[in-house]
Design a protein around this motif. Sequence first.
Motif, PDB file in Angstrom:
ATOM      1  N   PRO A   1       0.464  -0.902  -0.291  1.00 40.98           N
ATOM      2  CA  PRO A   1      -0.117   0.071  -0.276  1.00 40.98           C
ATOM      3  C   PRO A   1       0.580   1.171  -0.145  1.00 40.98           C
ATOM      4  N   ILE A   2       1.818   1.370   0.338  1.00 38.89           N
ATOM      5  CA  ILE A   2       2.905   3.043   0.187  1.00 38.89           C
ATOM      6  C   ILE A   2       3.270   3.095  -0.502  1.00 38.89           C
ATOM      7  N   GLU A   3       3.476   2.298  -1.255  1.00 44.44           N
ATOM      8  CA  GLU A   3       4.015   1.554  -2.985  1.00 44.44           C
ATOM      9  C   GLU A   3       3.318   1.880  -3.569  1.00 44.44           C
ATOM     10  N   MET A   4       2.263   2.129  -3.350  1.00 45.43           N
ATOM     11  CA  MET A   4       0.810   2.339  -4.360  1.00 45.43           C
ATOM     12  C   MET A   4       0.258   3.774  -4.000  1.00 45.43           C
ATOM     13  N   LEU A   5       0.842   3.908  -3.036  1.00 42.62           N
ATOM     14  CA  LEU A   5       0.307   5.847  -2.727  1.00 42.62           C
ATOM     15  C   LEU A   5       1.271   6.604  -2.986  1.00 42.62           C
ATOM     16  N   CYS A   6       2.999   5.575  -2.687  1.00 43.70           N
ATOM     17  CA  CYS A   6       3.260   6.903  -3.559  1.00 43.70           C
ATOM     18  C   CYS A   6       3.325   6.974  -4.651  1.00 43.70           C
ATOM     19  N   ASN A   7       3.204   6.140  -5.272  1.00 42.37           N
ATOM     20  CA  ASN A   7       3.478   6.218  -7.017  1.00 42.37           C
ATOM     21  C   ASN A   7       2.120   7.156  -7.638  1.00 42.37           C
ATOM     22  N   SER A   8       1.290   7.102  -7.131  1.00 43.16           N
ATOM     23  CA  SER A   8       0.050   8.221  -6.903  1.00 43.16           C
ATOM     24  C   SER A   8       0.163   9.440  -6.523  1.00 43.16           C
ATOM     25  N   ALA A   9       0.310   9.118  -5.320  1.00 50.27           N
ATOM     26  CA  ALA A   9       0.398  10.592  -4.359  1.00 50.27           C
ATOM     27  C   ALA A   9       1.556  11.904  -4.885  1.00 50.27           C
ATOM     28  N   ARG A  10       2.313  11.069  -6.153  1.00 45.36           N
ATOM     29  CA  ARG A  10       3.122  12.596  -6.656  1.00 45.36           C
ATOM     30  C   ARG A  10       1.961  13.454  -7.431  1.00 45.36           C
ATOM     31  N   TYR A  11       1.333  12.777  -7.929  1.00 45.20           N
ATOM     32  CA  TYR A  11       0.263  14.116  -8.833  1.00 45.20           C
ATOM     33  C   TYR A  11      -0.333  14.511  -8.126  1.00 45.20           C
ATOM     34  N   ILE A  12      -0.794  14.409  -6.790  1.00 46.83           N
ATOM     35  CA  ILE A  12      -1.220  15.565  -6.545  1.00 46.83           C
ATOM     36  C   ILE A  12       0.105  17.376  -6.453  1.00 46.83           C
ATOM     37  N   GLU A  13       0.633  16.820  -6.992  1.00 47.78           N
ATOM     38  CA  GLU A  13       1.445  17.885  -6.967  1.00 47.78           C
ATOM     39  C   GLU A  13       1.008  19.043  -8.385  1.00 47.78           C
ATOM     40  N   ASP A  14       0.762  18.652  -9.445  1.00 44.61           N
ATOM     41  CA  ASP A  14       0.196  19.249 -10.782  1.00 44.61           C
ATOM     42  C   ASP A  14      -1.170  18.940 -10.586  1.00 44.61           C
ATOM     43  N   CYS A  15      -1.823  19.410  -9.468  1.00 44.94           N
ATOM     44  CA  CYS A  15      -2.739  20.291  -9.250  1.00 44.94           C
ATOM     45  C   CYS A  15      -3.601  20.513  -8.547  1.00 44.94           C
ATOM     46  N   ASP A  16      -4.686  21.354  -8.396  1.00 41.36           N
ATOM     47  CA  ASP A  16      -4.839  22.329  -7.496  1.00 41.36           C
ATOM     48  C   ASP A  16      -5.381  22.094  -6.033  1.00 41.36           C
ATOM     49  N   GLY A  17      -5.831  20.793  -6.076  1.00 40.48           N
ATOM     50  CA  GLY A  17      -6.066  20.132  -4.892  1.00 40.48           C
ATOM     51  C   GLY A  17      -6.855  19.191  -5.264  1.00 40.48           C
ATOM     52  N   VAL A  18      -7.726  17.979  -4.417  1.00 40.56           N
ATOM     53  CA  VAL A  18      -8.051  16.608  -4.029  1.00 40.56           C
ATOM     54  C   VAL A  18      -9.406  16.313  -3.672  1.00 40.56           C
ATOM     55  N   ILE A  19      -9.754  15.668  -4.603  1.00 34.39           N
ATOM     56  CA  ILE A  19     -11.690  15.765  -3.849  1.00 34.39           C
ATOM     57  C   ILE A  19     -11.294  14.268  -3.430  1.00 34.39           C
ATOM     58  N   VAL A  20     -12.116  14.238  -2.432  1.00 31.08           N
ATOM     59  CA  VAL A  20     -12.259  12.077  -1.995  1.00 31.08           C
ATOM     60  C   VAL A  20     -14.059  12.448  -2.186  1.00 31.08           C
ATOM     61  N   ILE A  21     -13.105  10.532  -2.838  1.00 30.19           N
ATOM     62  CA  ILE A  21     -15.021  10.145  -3.494  1.00 30.19           C
ATOM     63  C   ILE A  21     -15.532   9.685  -2.509  1.00 30.19           C
ATOM     64  N   GLY A  22     -16.301   9.974  -1.630  1.00 34.17           N
ATOM     65  CA  GLY A  22     -16.671   8.583  -0.579  1.00 34.17           C
ATOM     66  C   GLY A  22     -17.297   9.307   0.511  1.00 34.17           C
ATOM     67  N   SER A  23     -18.098   7.941   1.284  1.00 36.94           N
ATOM     68  CA  SER A  23     -18.693   8.761   1.983  1.00 36.94           C
ATOM     69  C   SER A  23     -17.769   9.332   3.396  1.00 36.94           C
ATOM     70  N   ARG A  24     -17.990  10.438   4.476  1.00 37.31           N
ATOM     71  CA  ARG A  24     -16.931  10.606   5.401  1.00 37.31           C
ATOM     72  C   ARG A  24     -16.175   9.292   5.941  1.00 37.31           C
ATOM     73  N   GLU A  25     -17.339   8.048   6.229  1.00 36.94           N
ATOM     74  CA  GLU A  25     -17.230   7.440   7.205  1.00 36.94           C
ATOM     75  C   GLU A  25     -15.933   6.325   6.280  1.00 36.94           C
ATOM     76  N   GLU A  26     -16.227   6.410   4.962  1.00 34.69           N
ATOM     77  CA  GLU A  26     -14.873   5.824   3.829  1.00 34.69           C
ATOM     78  C   GLU A  26     -13.539   6.287   3.776  1.00 34.69           C
ATOM     79  N   PHE A  27     -13.892   7.660   3.630  1.00 37.75           N
ATOM     80  CA  PHE A  27     -12.814   8.473   4.422  1.00 37.75           C
ATOM     81  C   PHE A  27     -11.734   8.215   5.918  1.00 37.75           C
ATOM     82  N   LYS A  28     -13.216   8.160   6.703  1.00 33.73           N
ATOM     83  CA  LYS A  28     -12.353   7.783   7.966  1.00 33.73           C
ATOM     84  C   LYS A  28     -11.472   5.964   7.699  1.00 33.73           C
ATOM     85  N   GLN A  29     -11.959   5.124   7.099  1.00 32.12           N
ATOM     86  CA  GLN A  29     -11.086   4.139   7.429  1.00 32.12           C
ATOM     87  C   GLN A  29      -9.999   4.012   5.931  1.00 32.12           C
TER      88      GLN A  29
END
Length: 126
Positions: free
Chosen positions: A58-86
Amino acid sequence: MKVYLATPMNGKSIEEIKEKIADFASLLANKGIDFFNPFLETVAKDNAADGIVKDKRPIEMLCNSARYIEDCDGVIVIGSREEFKQSKGCQIEAMIAALYDKDCYLYDGNEFKRFKSIELKFGVEK
């Protein structure tokens, strides 16, 4: 404006993830908002058992994906508050956005909710 799509994936079927992203991508396209979708079906299939995603690294997967946040203005979490907490991955993606002064939203299927605050706390041994 360009946003990064953070989507809880662990424990969900590949089809469920794809459908959720497709529905949301359509909504963004109608609003003229550009986005980056970190979901790769081929990678998900490599990390799935019986069609359910279970990240082996999971950490490798996250690092490969999260690097693209750099090129974005923001992040949108698609899901409920409970899904976000988990979802540790979504929490980290939101934290990265917040720490680098990018907007962060939760979309629960009905409305966009802007994060009012995100706190990072450390308890350090003496």
